[in-house]
Design a protein around this motif. Structure first.
Motif, PDB file in Angstrom:
ATOM      1  N   LYS A  99       0.361   5.139   4.157  1.00 50.70           N
ATOM      2  CA  LYS A  99      -0.954   5.617   4.543  1.00 50.70           C
ATOM      3  C   LYS A  99      -2.021   4.323   4.094  1.00 50.70           C
ATOM      4  O   LYS A  99      -2.492   4.442   4.595  1.00 50.70           O
ATOM      5  CB  LYS A  99      -1.448   6.709   3.308  1.00 50.70           C
ATOM      6  CG  LYS A  99      -2.864   7.031   3.677  1.00 50.70           C
ATOM      7  CD  LYS A  99      -2.662   8.435   2.335  1.00 50.70           C
ATOM      8  CE  LYS A  99      -4.396   8.525   1.705  1.00 50.70           C
ATOM      9  NZ  LYS A  99      -4.127   8.928   0.430  1.00 50.70           N
ATOM     10  N   ASP A 100      -1.607   3.545   2.757  1.00 46.81           N
ATOM     11  CA  ASP A 100      -2.282   2.328   2.512  1.00 46.81           C
ATOM     12  C   ASP A 100      -2.218   1.618   3.854  1.00 46.81           C
ATOM     13  O   ASP A 100      -3.188   1.072   4.380  1.00 46.81           O
ATOM     14  CB  ASP A 100      -1.305   2.285   1.394  1.00 46.81           C
ATOM     15  CG  ASP A 100      -1.636   3.607   0.243  1.00 46.81           C
ATOM     16  OD1 ASP A 100      -2.722   4.139   0.231  1.00 46.81           O
ATOM     17  OD2 ASP A 100      -0.822   2.872  -0.812  1.00 46.81           O
ATOM     18  N   HIS A 132      -1.699   1.717   6.827  1.00 42.86           N
ATOM     19  CA  HIS A 132      -2.389   2.380   7.994  1.00 42.86           C
ATOM     20  C   HIS A 132      -3.943   2.957   7.998  1.00 42.86           C
ATOM     21  O   HIS A 132      -4.376   1.990   8.533  1.00 42.86           O
ATOM     22  CB  HIS A 132      -2.267   4.023   8.933  1.00 42.86           C
ATOM     23  CG  HIS A 132      -2.340   4.358   9.605  1.00 42.86           C
ATOM     24  ND1 HIS A 132      -3.882   5.235   9.649  1.00 42.86           N
ATOM     25  CD2 HIS A 132      -2.245   4.048  10.837  1.00 42.86           C
ATOM     26  CE1 HIS A 132      -3.987   5.497  11.185  1.00 42.86           C
ATOM     27  NE2 HIS A 132      -3.197   4.776  12.091  1.00 42.86           N
ATOM     28  N   GLU A 133      -4.533   2.769   6.706  1.00 39.91           N
ATOM     29  CA  GLU A 133      -6.034   2.625   6.584  1.00 39.91           C
ATOM     30  C   GLU A 133      -6.460   1.031   6.370  1.00 39.91           C
ATOM     31  O   GLU A 133      -7.003   0.976   6.078  1.00 39.91           O
ATOM     32  CB  GLU A 133      -5.894   3.304   4.485  1.00 39.91           C
ATOM     33  CG  GLU A 133      -6.072   4.483   3.870  1.00 39.91           C
ATOM     34  CD  GLU A 133      -6.075   5.274   3.484  1.00 39.91           C
ATOM     35  OE1 GLU A 133      -6.742   4.826   2.505  1.00 39.91           O
ATOM     36  OE2 GLU A 133      -6.131   7.111   3.281  1.00 39.91           O
ATOM     37  N   ILE A 134      -5.512   0.550   5.928  1.00 38.44           N
ATOM     38  CA  ILE A 134      -6.292  -1.612   5.565  1.00 38.44           C
ATOM     39  C   ILE A 134      -6.315  -1.555   7.301  1.00 38.44           C
ATOM     40  O   ILE A 134      -6.802  -2.635   7.943  1.00 38.44           O
ATOM     41  CB  ILE A 134      -4.638  -1.993   4.897  1.00 38.44           C
ATOM     42  CG1 ILE A 134      -5.591  -1.475   3.674  1.00 38.44           C
ATOM     43  CG2 ILE A 134      -5.272  -2.939   4.873  1.00 38.44           C
ATOM     44  CD1 ILE A 134      -3.938  -2.163   2.151  1.00 38.44           C
ATOM     45  N   LYS A 165       2.715  -1.587  -0.863  1.00 36.63           N
ATOM     46  CA  LYS A 165       1.983  -0.444  -0.162  1.00 36.63           C
ATOM     47  C   LYS A 165       2.932   0.493   0.477  1.00 36.63           C
ATOM     48  O   LYS A 165       3.909   0.373   1.264  1.00 36.63           O
ATOM     49  CB  LYS A 165       1.394  -0.538   0.754  1.00 36.63           C
ATOM     50  CG  LYS A 165       0.103  -2.191   0.037  1.00 36.63           C
ATOM     51  CD  LYS A 165      -0.588  -2.691   0.819  1.00 36.63           C
ATOM     52  CE  LYS A 165      -1.853  -3.342   0.242  1.00 36.63           C
ATOM     53  NZ  LYS A 165      -1.047  -4.222  -0.049  1.00 36.63           N
ATOM     54  N   SER A 185      -6.785  -0.274  10.458  1.00 34.51           N
ATOM     55  CA  SER A 185      -7.346   0.822  10.861  1.00 34.51           C
ATOM     56  C   SER A 185      -6.898   1.365  12.580  1.00 34.51           C
ATOM     57  O   SER A 185      -6.379   2.195  13.427  1.00 34.51           O
ATOM     58  CB  SER A 185      -8.236   1.319  10.243  1.00 34.51           C
ATOM     59  OG  SER A 185      -9.186   0.477  10.932  1.00 34.51           O
ATOM     60  N   ASN A 229      -0.352  -7.719   4.891  1.00 35.56           N
ATOM     61  CA  ASN A 229      -1.043  -6.780   3.612  1.00 35.56           C
ATOM     62  C   ASN A 229       0.233  -6.776   2.945  1.00 35.56           C
ATOM     63  O   ASN A 229       0.082  -5.435   1.724  1.00 35.56           O
ATOM     64  CB  ASN A 229      -1.639  -5.848   4.395  1.00 35.56           C
ATOM     65  CG  ASN A 229      -2.706  -6.291   5.156  1.00 35.56           C
ATOM     66  OD1 ASN A 229      -3.728  -6.154   4.971  1.00 35.56           O
ATOM     67  ND2 ASN A 229      -2.957  -6.006   6.565  1.00 35.56           N
ATOM     68  N   GLN A 258      -0.487   6.059  14.286  1.00 35.97           N
ATOM     69  CA  GLN A 258       0.628   5.694  13.404  1.00 35.97           C
ATOM     70  C   GLN A 258       1.863   5.709  13.768  1.00 35.97           C
ATOM     71  O   GLN A 258       2.881   5.054  13.401  1.00 35.97           O
ATOM     72  CB  GLN A 258       0.014   7.555  12.714  1.00 35.97           C
ATOM     73  CG  GLN A 258      -0.814   7.335  12.136  1.00 35.97           C
ATOM     74  CD  GLN A 258      -0.608   9.205  11.618  1.00 35.97           C
ATOM     75  OE1 GLN A 258      -0.067   9.408  11.214  1.00 35.97           O
ATOM     76  NE2 GLN A 258      -1.749   9.016  10.562  1.00 35.97           N
TER      77      GLN A 258
END
Length: 136
Positions: free
Chosen positions: A40-41, A43-45, A37, A47, A31, A51
């Motif tokens: 947060k980005d 972690h969103e990708i 990145k 999912s 990624n 954390q």
């Protein structure tokens, strides 16, 4: 014999396996191939990762000089992760993994829907065109 940070390895493959000893590190690198990145980005990708685990894996990859962690002096703090030159040299590995995955699916399963989106994403991340004939 290979030695890194007082740890000895019999083979260069053992060095590689020691660095990529879990599924999350390759997902993180995959990624970051397209662009740097923020946490947060990522972690969103990715999912499915917690954390805490993402934090640990980013720190491990940074310690192995695979990724950079750049902190910007601003409020709120901004931290951006990117690949180091060593991380960038993994692009061909992902290209080979892409083609291996396709051949594996062809042999043991089936391609069930349009792959154009995947081809575009892979082309962008690994920096080369995908052989469309191979997909058929």
């Amino acid at each position: 014999m290979y030695k890194i940070n007082n740890k000895e390895f019999e083979c260069s493959v053992a060095v590689t396996l020691d660095i990529f000893n879990d599924k999350w590190k390759l997902f993180i690198i995959w990624n970051l191939l397209a662009q740097a990145k923020r946490f947060k980005d990522l972690h969103e990708i990715i999912s499915e990762i917690s954390q805490k685990t993402l934090t640990v894996k980013l720190k491990e990859l940074e310690e192995k000089n695979i990724i950079n962690r750049e902190v910007f002096a601003q409020v709120p703090p901004k931290v951006v992760y990117s690949l180091t030159p060593a991380g960038e040299r993994l692009r061909p590995l992902f290209k080979d993994m892409f083609y291996w995955g396709i051949s594996y699916v062809k042999e043991h399963g089936e391609i069930t829907k349009e792959t154009k989106c995947c081809e575009t994403e892979v082309s962008k991340k690994i920096g080369c065109e995908i052989d469309k004939d191979f997909l058929n």
